[in-house]
Design a protein around this motif. Structure first.
Motif, PDB file in Angstrom:
ATOM      1  N   ALA A  50     -14.134  23.997  34.867  1.00 33.31           N
ATOM      2  CA  ALA A  50     -14.222  22.548  35.036  1.00 33.31           C
ATOM      3  C   ALA A  50     -13.937  22.142  36.482  1.00 33.31           C
ATOM      4  CB  ALA A  50     -13.263  21.847  34.088  1.00 33.31           C
ATOM      5  N   ALA A  51     -12.925  22.750  37.072  1.00 33.89           N
ATOM      6  CA  ALA A  51     -12.603  22.448  38.471  1.00 33.89           C
ATOM      7  C   ALA A  51     -13.744  22.845  39.399  1.00 33.89           C
ATOM      8  CB  ALA A  51     -11.317  23.164  38.870  1.00 33.89           C
ATOM      9  N   GLY A  54     -16.240  20.140  39.675  1.00 32.31           N
ATOM     10  CA  GLY A  54     -15.797  18.884  40.264  1.00 32.31           C
ATOM     11  C   GLY A  54     -14.768  18.081  39.496  1.00 32.31           C
ATOM     12  N   TRP A  55     -14.371  18.531  38.318  1.00 29.24           N
ATOM     13  CA  TRP A  55     -13.392  17.778  37.542  1.00 29.24           C
ATOM     14  C   TRP A  55     -11.988  17.911  38.131  1.00 29.24           C
ATOM     15  CZ3 TRP A  55     -13.980  15.044  32.785  1.00 29.24           C
ATOM     16  CH2 TRP A  55     -15.297  14.975  32.321  1.00 29.24           C
ATOM     17  N   GLU A  56     -11.197  16.852  38.001  1.00 32.42           N
ATOM     18  CA  GLU A  56      -9.759  16.925  38.264  1.00 32.42           C
ATOM     19  C   GLU A  56      -9.117  17.456  36.990  1.00 32.42           C
ATOM     20  OE1 GLU A  56      -5.935  13.977  38.510  1.00 32.42           O
ATOM     21  OE2 GLU A  56      -7.774  13.239  39.462  1.00 32.42           O
ATOM     22  N   VAL A  57      -8.556  18.648  37.073  1.00 31.54           N
ATOM     23  CA  VAL A  57      -8.127  19.345  35.862  1.00 31.54           C
ATOM     24  C   VAL A  57      -6.607  19.412  35.750  1.00 31.54           C
ATOM     25  CG1 VAL A  57      -8.255  21.491  34.538  1.00 31.54           C
ATOM     26  CG2 VAL A  57     -10.224  20.758  35.914  1.00 31.54           C
ATOM     27  N   HIS A  58      -6.124  18.929  34.625  1.00 31.46           N
ATOM     28  CA  HIS A  58      -4.719  19.058  34.257  1.00 31.46           C
ATOM     29  C   HIS A  58      -4.652  19.989  33.057  1.00 31.46           C
ATOM     30  CE1 HIS A  58      -3.183  15.690  36.792  1.00 31.46           C
ATOM     31  NE2 HIS A  58      -4.485  15.457  36.808  1.00 31.46           N
ATOM     32  N   LYS A  77     -11.474  31.438  42.890  1.00 30.78           N
ATOM     33  CA  LYS A  77     -12.643  30.552  42.834  1.00 30.78           C
ATOM     34  C   LYS A  77     -12.522  29.372  43.792  1.00 30.78           C
ATOM     35  CE  LYS A  77     -14.477  32.942  39.441  1.00 30.78           C
ATOM     36  NZ  LYS A  77     -15.704  33.744  39.618  1.00 30.78           N
ATOM     37  N   SER A  78     -11.441  29.337  44.574  1.00 27.94           N
ATOM     38  CA  SER A  78     -11.211  28.285  45.586  1.00 27.94           C
ATOM     39  C   SER A  78     -11.164  26.886  44.989  1.00 27.94           C
ATOM     40  CB  SER A  78     -12.294  28.359  46.675  1.00 27.94           C
ATOM     41  OG  SER A  78     -12.272  29.623  47.314  1.00 27.94           O
ATOM     42  N   VAL A  79     -10.461  26.757  43.857  1.00 30.63           N
ATOM     43  CA  VAL A  79     -10.256  25.448  43.244  1.00 30.63           C
ATOM     44  C   VAL A  79      -8.770  25.260  42.956  1.00 30.63           C
ATOM     45  CG1 VAL A  79     -12.567  25.333  42.243  1.00 30.63           C
ATOM     46  CG2 VAL A  79     -10.684  26.306  40.897  1.00 30.63           C
TER      47      VAL A  79
END
Length: 200
Positions: A50-51, A54-58, A77-79
């Motif tokens: 998801a990250a 582009g998602w902001e992932v919690h 994955k550089s996220v």
């Protein structure tokens, strides 16, 4: 319980693989990018995917071993992930703060499950989505994954009751062949479930 999951994840190998769950991936890609919650995120396969798009992932999980592996995967994955080590009964988020919540193979005992699913409804923004895949009660006796307690497996009537107040967009019980790391392999019975919160 934390010790059990830490032991399960205590391996260089990712026990459920590093690729996202396919139902989750398909449904998430249909949505406008926003803020996602991934409970019981484990080693991070869904959260990291998801990250990446582009998602902001919690995310959270009770296993700090899983958290470490998820953060490692995110780094590769550089996220970035907002990942907490905490159990589902203790976690708190502001109401109406997520555009989607992904419940992928998160099985609890019935009382805890009902309470947590109702909490998820409160955390969803108007228009937000629940994306769920988990093992159906027909999974009992199969060795492809999931709890060995029938009460912890899903059926559609229970899910419909848990998510009363949401609009059910899709639900299906299916037989499938899992290939998600060493712990999800072979014939399985799962439920795919999608529901949304009213805009009003």
């Amino acid at each position: 319980m934390k010790a059990i999951w830490n032991s399960r994840y205590d391996s260089k190998e990712y026990q459920y693989g590093v690729e996202p769950n396919q139902f989750f991936k398909k449904q998430l890609q249909k949505l406008s990018i926003g803020r996602l919650l991934v409970p019981a995120a484990g080693e991070g396969r869904d959260a990291v995917f998801a990250a990446q798009i582009g998602w902001e992932v919690h995310a959270f999980d009770s296993s700090d071993t899983a958290q470490g592996k998820a953060n490692k995967l995110a780094g590769e994955k550089s996220v970035n992930l907002h990942y907490e080590c905490i159990d589902a009964a203790s976690v708190r988020y502001p109401f109406e703060s997520f555009d989607a919540i992904a419940l992928v193979y998160f099985h609890q005992n019935p009382e805890e499950r009902r309470k947590f699913h109702q909490q998820c409804i409160k955390w969803l923004k108007p228009g937000g989505k629940i994306i769920l895949e988990g093992f159906h009660k027909n999974q009992m006796g199969l060795n492809s994954g999931g709890p060995k307690d029938l009460n912890m497996l899903f059926d559609l009537d229970e899910l419909n009751e848990d998510f009363t107040g949401l609009t059910k967009e899709y639900s299906k019980v299916k037989e499938t062949l899992l290939n998600e790391g060493p712990l999800h392999q072979g014939k399985a019975y799962v439920i795919d479930f999608l529901a949304s919160k009213s805009l009003v």
